[in-house]
Scaffold this motif. Structure first.
Motif, PDB file in Angstrom:
ATOM      1  N   ILE A 154     -14.418  -7.908  -0.212  1.00 27.39           N
ATOM      2  CA  ILE A 154     -15.373  -6.861  -0.565  1.00 27.39           C
ATOM      3  C   ILE A 154     -15.630  -5.872   0.567  1.00 27.39           C
ATOM      4  O   ILE A 154     -16.149  -4.775   0.344  1.00 27.39           O
ATOM      5  CB  ILE A 154     -16.709  -7.489  -1.029  1.00 27.39           C
ATOM      6  N   SER A 155     -15.261  -6.218   1.800  1.00 27.26           N
ATOM      7  CA  SER A 155     -15.488  -5.280   2.903  1.00 27.26           C
ATOM      8  C   SER A 155     -14.463  -4.153   2.946  1.00 27.26           C
ATOM      9  O   SER A 155     -14.666  -3.147   3.622  1.00 27.26           O
ATOM     10  CB  SER A 155     -15.464  -6.025   4.247  1.00 27.26           C
ATOM     11  N   SER A 156     -13.361  -4.291   2.201  1.00 27.72           N
ATOM     12  CA  SER A 156     -12.388  -3.206   2.092  1.00 27.72           C
ATOM     13  C   SER A 156     -12.733  -2.331   0.898  1.00 27.72           C
ATOM     14  O   SER A 156     -13.454  -2.755  -0.018  1.00 27.72           O
ATOM     15  CB  SER A 156     -10.975  -3.768   1.925  1.00 27.72           C
ATOM     16  N   ALA A 157     -12.220  -1.117   0.880  1.00 19.37           N
ATOM     17  CA  ALA A 157     -12.544  -0.184  -0.206  1.00 19.37           C
ATOM     18  C   ALA A 157     -12.066  -0.714  -1.553  1.00 19.37           C
ATOM     19  O   ALA A 157     -12.807  -0.691  -2.549  1.00 19.37           O
ATOM     20  CB  ALA A 157     -11.920   1.185   0.084  1.00 19.37           C
ATOM     21  N   SER A 184      -5.648   3.037  -3.980  1.00 17.21           N
ATOM     22  CA  SER A 184      -4.551   3.683  -4.686  1.00 17.21           C
ATOM     23  C   SER A 184      -5.041   4.250  -6.016  1.00 17.21           C
ATOM     24  O   SER A 184      -5.612   3.524  -6.837  1.00 17.21           O
ATOM     25  CB  SER A 184      -3.429   2.674  -4.944  1.00 17.21           C
ATOM     26  N   THR A 185      -4.838   5.551  -6.219  1.00 14.27           N
ATOM     27  CA  THR A 185      -5.249   6.150  -7.496  1.00 14.27           C
ATOM     28  C   THR A 185      -4.400   5.597  -8.642  1.00 14.27           C
ATOM     29  O   THR A 185      -4.877   5.483  -9.771  1.00 14.27           O
ATOM     30  CB  THR A 185      -5.132   7.676  -7.437  1.00 14.27           C
ATOM     31  N   ASN A 187      -1.799  -3.938  -6.847  1.00 15.25           N
ATOM     32  CA  ASN A 187      -0.373  -4.153  -7.090  1.00 15.25           C
ATOM     33  C   ASN A 187       0.204  -3.379  -8.268  1.00 15.25           C
ATOM     34  O   ASN A 187       1.386  -3.537  -8.585  1.00 15.25           O
ATOM     35  CB  ASN A 187      -0.127  -5.651  -7.292  1.00 15.25           C
ATOM     36  N   GLY A 188      -0.610  -2.573  -8.930  1.00 18.61           N
ATOM     37  CA  GLY A 188      -0.096  -1.783 -10.042  1.00 18.61           C
ATOM     38  C   GLY A 188      -0.079  -2.541 -11.356  1.00 18.61           C
ATOM     39  O   GLY A 188      -0.596  -3.655 -11.470  1.00 18.61           O
ATOM     40  N   ILE A 189       0.522  -1.947 -12.352  1.00 13.60           N
ATOM     41  CA  ILE A 189       0.507  -2.493 -13.712  1.00 13.60           C
ATOM     42  C   ILE A 189       1.257  -3.822 -13.774  1.00 13.60           C
ATOM     43  O   ILE A 189       2.428  -3.894 -13.402  1.00 13.60           O
ATOM     44  CB  ILE A 189       1.149  -1.504 -14.698  1.00 13.60           C
ATOM     45  N   PRO A 190       0.608  -4.878 -14.252  1.00 12.88           N
ATOM     46  CA  PRO A 190       1.294  -6.168 -14.442  1.00 12.88           C
ATOM     47  C   PRO A 190       1.998  -6.162 -15.798  1.00 12.88           C
ATOM     48  O   PRO A 190       1.393  -6.497 -16.820  1.00 12.88           O
ATOM     49  CB  PRO A 190       0.141  -7.178 -14.407  1.00 12.88           C
TER      50      PRO A 190
END
Length: 268
Positions: free
Chosen positions: A67-70, A156-157, A235-238
């Protein structure tokens, strides 16, 4: 001149317009509030001590292990639990209202008198719910995307789009479960209870089962795991999870549509 099917779809969307706008506004405000709090939380350093004293397993269960990362902040405060749960409840309540609720109140009788198959009437009502979920999900995605760019968050957008997609599909699956229960004629109340129960049990399996070696395999049967287990924000779309979500949604909607065509319709 519009066809009967397009008119049924239009009426279904119009019926849920107010509640859809209310849900959309609430979820957008929630997303904006969560992301808007990031700059002050980051500068205060409070997030670094947030999980102190909490075991890594428990932190992971609630999505707050990073939680400390964005990205971890966005996951833990929005995408891990809150948004999937609220969007799922929105989907279930809308589905039961437009199908079982309207059937019990006698509001479907006029539509069923049109030259349209009964199964198509119910299926179009489900598509109205799917349209509403897509509308709300796009608004939430735009709110988060705009906020992430505005606050220059290290997120990552593409990941935001991926996790919003999987959360939306998770809601569609539970809407389909509610639809199937109504299809068998059990009514709005049982459909709401069953679908909401599956939603909650699925979360518990996804969050708690990994804490035990004996229960860990059970997490794999949870739609929550298919949607969020691989952390799509990072990691993007699974694609495997997306395929499972779509397959299950199609299956339960197909079963519900088959069932509704083979039973009597309730009259008010």
């Amino acid at each position: 001149m519009s066809s009967p099917s397009s008119e049924i779809f239009r009426r279904g969307v119009q019926i849920q317009k107010r509640i859809l706008l209310a849900w959309s506004a609430a979820l957008v405000v929630l997303a904006l509030a969560v992301v808007g709090a990031w700059p002050s939380m980051e500068s205060s350093g409070a997030l670094e001590d947030f999980t102190s004293g909490v075991s890594p397993e428990v932190a992971a269960a609630f999505g707050i292990d990073q939680i400390s990362s964005a990205s971890g902040y966005l996951k833990g405060n929005l995408y891990a639990v809150l948004l999937p749960l609220l969007l799922g409840l929105m989907a279930v309540s809308a589905t039961t209202a437009l199908t079982g609720g309207d059937e019990e109140a006698g509001r479907l009788e006029l539509l069923l008198a049109l030259p349209v198959a009964r199964r198509r009437v119910f299926l179009l009502r489900f598509l109205c719910v799917a349209f509403g979920l897509a509308f709300t999900s796009v608004l939430v995605w735009l709110a988060v995307y705009g906020s992430v760019v505005t606050y220059d968050m290290d997120v990552s957008t593409g990941g935001v789009a991926a996790v919003t997609l999987t959360v939306a599909l998770l809601a569609v699956v539970h809407a389909g479960i509610a639809y199937a229960v109504v299809g068998f004629g059990l009514g709005r109340g049982p459909a709401l209870g069953v679908a909401a129960g599956v939603l909650i049990v699925g979360y518990l399996l996804h969050a708690i089962a990994p804490m035990s070696d004996a229960l860990k395999p059970l997490a794999n049967v949870s739609p929550w795991e298919w949607a969020l287990g691989s952390d799509p924000l990072l990691n993007g779309i699974p694609w495997g999870g997306v395929a499972l979500l779509v397959a299950v949604a199609v299956a339960v909607v197909g079963v519900g549509t088959y069932a509704v065509d083979r039973r009597d319709i309730k009259n008010a």
